[in-house]
Design an enzyme around this catalytic site. Structure first.
Site, PDB file in Angstrom:
ATOM      1  N   ARG A  79     113.878  48.425   3.757  1.00 41.35           N
ATOM      2  CA  ARG A  79     114.454  46.943   3.357  1.00 41.35           C
ATOM      3  C   ARG A  79     114.220  46.848   1.812  1.00 41.35           C
ATOM      4  O   ARG A  79     112.975  47.317   1.345  1.00 41.35           O
ATOM      5  CB  ARG A  79     113.944  46.066   4.230  1.00 41.35           C
ATOM      6  CG  ARG A  79     114.471  46.226   5.830  1.00 41.35           C
ATOM      7  CD  ARG A  79     113.723  45.192   6.657  1.00 41.35           C
ATOM      8  NE  ARG A  79     114.327  45.541   8.183  1.00 41.35           N
ATOM      9  CZ  ARG A  79     115.487  44.863   8.581  1.00 41.35           C
ATOM     10  NH1 ARG A  79     116.128  44.083   7.762  1.00 41.35           N
ATOM     11  NH2 ARG A  79     116.006  45.277   9.651  1.00 41.35           N
ATOM     12  N   GLU A  95     119.247  53.587   7.246  1.00 44.75           N
ATOM     13  CA  GLU A  95     119.899  52.179   7.738  1.00 44.75           C
ATOM     14  C   GLU A  95     119.970  51.190   6.452  1.00 44.75           C
ATOM     15  O   GLU A  95     118.725  51.352   5.966  1.00 44.75           O
ATOM     16  CB  GLU A  95     119.335  51.641   9.024  1.00 44.75           C
ATOM     17  CG  GLU A  95     119.434  52.731  10.084  1.00 44.75           C
ATOM     18  CD  GLU A  95     119.201  52.055  11.427  1.00 44.75           C
ATOM     19  OE1 GLU A  95     118.089  51.253  11.425  1.00 44.75           O
ATOM     20  OE2 GLU A  95     119.654  52.185  12.715  1.00 44.75           O
ATOM     21  N   HIS A 136     118.260  48.841  18.937  1.00 50.36           N
ATOM     22  CA  HIS A 136     117.708  47.901  18.689  1.00 50.36           C
ATOM     23  C   HIS A 136     117.052  47.393  20.100  1.00 50.36           C
ATOM     24  O   HIS A 136     117.774  46.961  21.048  1.00 50.36           O
ATOM     25  CB  HIS A 136     118.285  46.635  18.135  1.00 50.36           C
ATOM     26  CG  HIS A 136     117.590  45.687  17.566  1.00 50.36           C
ATOM     27  ND1 HIS A 136     116.878  45.746  16.232  1.00 50.36           N
ATOM     28  CD2 HIS A 136     116.825  44.560  18.047  1.00 50.36           C
ATOM     29  CE1 HIS A 136     116.150  44.654  16.113  1.00 50.36           C
ATOM     30  NE2 HIS A 136     116.006  44.033  17.096  1.00 50.36           N
ATOM     31  N   THR A 180     114.254  41.039  11.386  1.00 49.39           N
ATOM     32  CA  THR A 180     114.651  42.335  11.818  1.00 49.39           C
ATOM     33  C   THR A 180     116.323  42.087  11.762  1.00 49.39           C
ATOM     34  O   THR A 180     116.882  40.972  11.787  1.00 49.39           O
ATOM     35  CB  THR A 180     114.158  42.406  13.146  1.00 49.39           C
ATOM     36  OG1 THR A 180     114.305  43.822  13.459  1.00 49.39           O
ATOM     37  CG2 THR A 180     114.497  41.329  14.248  1.00 49.39           C
ATOM     38  N   HIS A 202     114.779  52.469   8.105  1.00 50.98           N
ATOM     39  CA  HIS A 202     115.505  51.384   7.635  1.00 50.98           C
ATOM     40  C   HIS A 202     114.610  50.605   6.288  1.00 50.98           C
ATOM     41  O   HIS A 202     114.122  49.968   6.657  1.00 50.98           O
ATOM     42  CB  HIS A 202     115.639  50.324   8.553  1.00 50.98           C
ATOM     43  CG  HIS A 202     116.735  49.123   8.567  1.00 50.98           C
ATOM     44  ND1 HIS A 202     117.326  48.564   9.258  1.00 50.98           N
ATOM     45  CD2 HIS A 202     117.101  48.370   7.097  1.00 50.98           C
ATOM     46  CE1 HIS A 202     118.059  47.543   8.875  1.00 50.98           C
ATOM     47  NE2 HIS A 202     118.026  47.546   7.429  1.00 50.98           N
TER      48      HIS A 202
HETATM   49  C1  DXP Z   1     119.335  48.223  12.733  1.00 54.85           C
HETATM   50  C2  DXP Z   1     118.484  47.942  13.801  1.00 54.85           C
HETATM   51  O1  DXP Z   1     118.480  47.496  14.818  1.00 54.85           O
HETATM   52  C3  DXP Z   1     116.999  48.647  13.631  1.00 54.85           C
HETATM   53  O2  DXP Z   1     117.254  50.007  13.167  1.00 54.85           O
HETATM   54  C4  DXP Z   1     116.103  47.876  12.451  1.00 54.85           C
HETATM   55  O3  DXP Z   1     115.778  49.286  11.748  1.00 54.85           O
HETATM   56  C5  DXP Z   1     115.222  47.258  12.921  1.00 54.85           C
HETATM   57  O4  DXP Z   1     114.526  46.865  11.641  1.00 54.85           O
HETATM   58  P1  DXP Z   1     112.816  46.600  11.614  1.00 54.85           P
HETATM   59  O5  DXP Z   1     112.073  47.757  12.122  1.00 54.85           O
HETATM   60  O6  DXP Z   1     112.746  46.038  10.297  1.00 54.85           O
HETATM   61  O7  DXP Z   1     112.738  45.426  12.611  1.00 54.85           O
HETATM   62  N1  LIG Z   2     119.343  51.046  14.947  1.00 54.30           N
HETATM   63  C1  LIG Z   2     118.039  50.955  15.854  1.00 54.30           C
HETATM   64  C2  LIG Z   2     116.964  51.607  15.410  1.00 54.30           C
HETATM   65  O1  LIG Z   2     116.919  52.429  14.521  1.00 54.30           O
HETATM   66  C3  LIG Z   2     115.515  51.117  15.901  1.00 54.30           C
HETATM   67  O2  LIG Z   2     115.686  49.900  16.406  1.00 54.30           O
HETATM   68  P1  LIG Z   2     114.279  49.355  17.208  1.00 54.30           P
HETATM   69  O3  LIG Z   2     113.849  50.612  18.348  1.00 54.30           O
HETATM   70  O4  LIG Z   2     113.152  49.340  16.284  1.00 54.30           O
HETATM   71  O5  LIG Z   2     114.562  48.238  17.861  1.00 54.30           O
END
Ligand code: DXP
Ligand SMILES: NCC(=O)COP(=O)(O)O
Length: 254
Positions: A46, A71, A207, A115, A44
């Protein structure tokens, strides 16, 4: 049908970024996850590149032999890097147009969010998201929308043309942690999963999933993929990466 485990590398990159070195190496860690049984890799990136960087995404795309899921907020604009030797963030769409991952999971996060903590409100953004989905699909990318277990929103997700939804499982994880209203909250997700199947939407979830809440969650119907990073990384620190991945796969019945 079995549920794929896609390991999210965000937290590995977060540790890496705390020094101006390449340890832990994100690509090497990804390959170890695959060796130990991960079915996919998720990142993900950012805009502030607090953990996963654009450079990581390009490097991972070159080496992965499993599904790559990127993501992010499709409207996330380019942002200058503040670290020497780290490329600028090019913008989410620019990044995925070049990489063309197997899947993009669109998440309505603002740049400053700590997050991900909510799904799309497609009553507001559906018209904006639909053409983005069409463009990504024209590039051969499967699209998943990060959604709350809200039936009306999930019906709107179908109207956008998205291939899948990813249920935001934060509220379920919180209910399990507090041991409050677990069954009632779980039933919201179970019914959302049934609705997704009725609509012909593929189902992902993620998540805060962990070894305490995943086994029950994985009983929802037609769950194709869970993406897990935060707690899997914590568990890997405690028990080792191989044991952690095997424990999560065991929760998925594998
Ligand atoms: C979309 C989601 O819920 C997670 O995949 C996200 O990647 C969490 O991001 P952080 O790791 O930056 O908290
Ligand atoms: N889409 C959820 C993800 O990739 C991971 O979320 P988390 O396990 O770090 O909360």
């Amino acid at each position: 049908m079995s549920t794929d485990l896609s390991v999210n590398l965000n937290k590995i990159a977060l540790i890496r970024n705390s020094r101006d070195t390449e340890h832990p190496n994100v690509c090497e860690h990804a390959l170890r996850c695959i060796t130990y049984g991960a079915d996919g890799i998720t990142v993900h990136p950012r805009p502030d590149q607090r953990h996963i960087r654009a450079d990581d995404c390009f490097a991972l795309a070159k080496i992965l032999n499993v599904e790559f899921n990127i993501e992010g907020n499709p409207l996330a604009a380019p942002m200058k890097s503040d670290r020497k030797g780290v490329s600028d963030y090019p913008g989410f769409m620019e990044l995925v147009r070049e990489i063309k991952p197997a899947q993009c999971t669109l998440v309505p996060d603002s740049d400053q969010q700590l997050t991900s903590d909510h799904g799309f409100d497609l009553t507001q953004t559906g018209d904006q998201v639909a053409p983005i989905i069409a463009e990504l699909q024209s590039l051969g990318i499967r699209v998943s929308l990060f959604m709350d277990p809200d039936p009306e929103q999930i019906k709107l997700a179908k109207q956008t043309g998205s291939d899948r939804i990813e249920l935001y499982t934060g509220p379920y994880a919180a209910a399990v942690e507090k041991n409050q209203n677990v069954e009632a909250v779980f039933q919201q997700f179970y019914q959302a999963a049934e609705l997704a199947a009725d609509l012909g939407l593929g189902l992902n979830a993620g998540h805060d999933l962990n070894l305490h809440n995943l086994k029950k969650f994985a009983t929802v119907p037609n769950l194709l993929e869970v993406s897990i990073g935060h707690f899997l990384t914590v568990d890997a620190i405690d028990m080792g990466l191989e044991k952690a991945i095997k424990a999560y796969q065991a929760c998925l019945g594998k």
